[in-house]
Write a protein that holds these residues in place. Structure first.
Motif, PDB file in Angstrom:
ATOM      1  N   ALA A  27       0.834  -1.203   0.000  1.00  9.54           N
ATOM      2  CA  ALA A  27       0.000   0.000   0.000  1.00  9.54           C
ATOM      3  C   ALA A  27       0.867   1.251   0.000  1.00  9.54           C
ATOM      4  CB  ALA A  27      -0.922   0.016   1.222  1.00  9.54           C
ATOM      5  N   TYR A  28       0.293   2.297  -0.563  1.00  7.09           N
ATOM      6  CA  TYR A  28       0.884   3.629  -0.486  1.00  7.09           C
ATOM      7  C   TYR A  28       0.370   4.295   0.781  1.00  7.09           C
ATOM      8  CZ  TYR A  28       1.883   3.055  -5.465  1.00  7.09           C
ATOM      9  OH  TYR A  28       2.323   2.589  -6.678  1.00  7.09           O
TER      10      TYR A  28
ATOM     11  N   ARG B  85      -0.430   7.956   2.816  1.00  5.94           N
ATOM     12  CA  ARG B  85      -0.888   9.301   2.447  1.00  5.94           C
ATOM     13  C   ARG B  85       0.258  10.296   2.564  1.00  5.94           C
ATOM     14  NH1 ARG B  85      -6.786  10.445   4.710  1.00  5.94           N
ATOM     15  NH2 ARG B  85      -5.895  12.516   4.461  1.00  5.94           N
TER      16      ARG B  85
ATOM     17  N   GLU C  29      -3.110   5.243   2.052  1.00  4.53           N
ATOM     18  CA  GLU C  29      -3.815   5.895   0.944  1.00  4.53           C
ATOM     19  C   GLU C  29      -4.593   4.855   0.147  1.00  4.53           C
ATOM     20  OE1 GLU C  29      -5.094   8.835  -1.640  1.00  4.53           O
ATOM     21  OE2 GLU C  29      -3.856   9.201   0.102  1.00  4.53           O
ATOM     22  N   GLU C  30      -3.870   3.845  -0.371  1.00  5.04           N
ATOM     23  CA  GLU C  30      -4.532   2.789  -1.138  1.00  5.04           C
ATOM     24  C   GLU C  30      -3.589   1.597  -1.301  1.00  5.04           C
ATOM     25  OE1 GLU C  30      -5.295   3.544  -5.308  1.00  5.04           O
ATOM     26  OE2 GLU C  30      -3.618   4.952  -5.389  1.00  5.04           O
ATOM     27  N   GLU C  31      -4.188   0.443  -1.429  1.00  5.51           N
ATOM     28  CA  GLU C  31      -3.422  -0.763  -1.710  1.00  5.51           C
ATOM     29  C   GLU C  31      -3.077  -0.797  -3.198  1.00  5.51           C
ATOM     30  OE1 GLU C  31      -4.763  -4.508   0.082  1.00  5.51           O
ATOM     31  OE2 GLU C  31      -6.286  -3.301   1.115  1.00  5.51           O
ATOM     32  N   PHE C  32      -2.039  -1.542  -3.534  1.00  7.27           N
ATOM     33  CA  PHE C  32      -1.673  -1.691  -4.943  1.00  7.27           C
ATOM     34  C   PHE C  32      -1.013  -3.045  -5.164  1.00  7.27           C
ATOM     35  CE2 PHE C  32       2.165   0.059  -3.067  1.00  7.27           C
ATOM     36  CZ  PHE C  32       3.191  -0.621  -3.708  1.00  7.27           C
TER      37      PHE C  32
END
Length: 101
Positions: free
Chosen positions: A44-45, A47, A55-58
């Motif tokens: 994940a990123y 914030r 912020e969000e997984e990727f």
């Protein structure tokens, strides 16, 4: 020094994370973490305005690995781990995994 492959990196990170306390995350860079979800490594990123929040997984396979291999390879030379309260909540609230027959 040879560049590590993405698959080798994910395997190494997974091995290291399984040896850490349950809610530990690998702090791969200033804005990237990874954790063991019980079956695989998640990425994940963080914030930009609050590095303690996700912020969000990727999926790392969506990255241009040539741009990240050196950064993540450097992390393997000196791994750092942190505890993220948000991640702890996510893991506690996630449903149990069902094995497929």
């Amino acid at each position: 020094m040879a560049q590590i492959t993405l698959d080798a990196f994910v395997s190494d990170v997974g091995m290291l994370l399984r040896d850490q306390p349950r809610w530990s995350a690998a702090h791969l860079s200033r804005f990237v973490i990874a954790w063991w979800n019980g079956r695989s490594v998640e990425f994940a990123y963080l914030r930009e305005d609050d590095e303690a929040r996700i912020e969000e997984e990727f999926d790392p396979r969506d990255l241009d690995w040539s741009e990240w291999a050196e950064v993540f390879g450097s992390w393997l030379a000196r791994p750092t781990f942190d505890r993220f309260e948000e991640l702890e909540r996510w893991i506690k609230e996630s449903p149990p995994h069902e094995d497929s027959a």
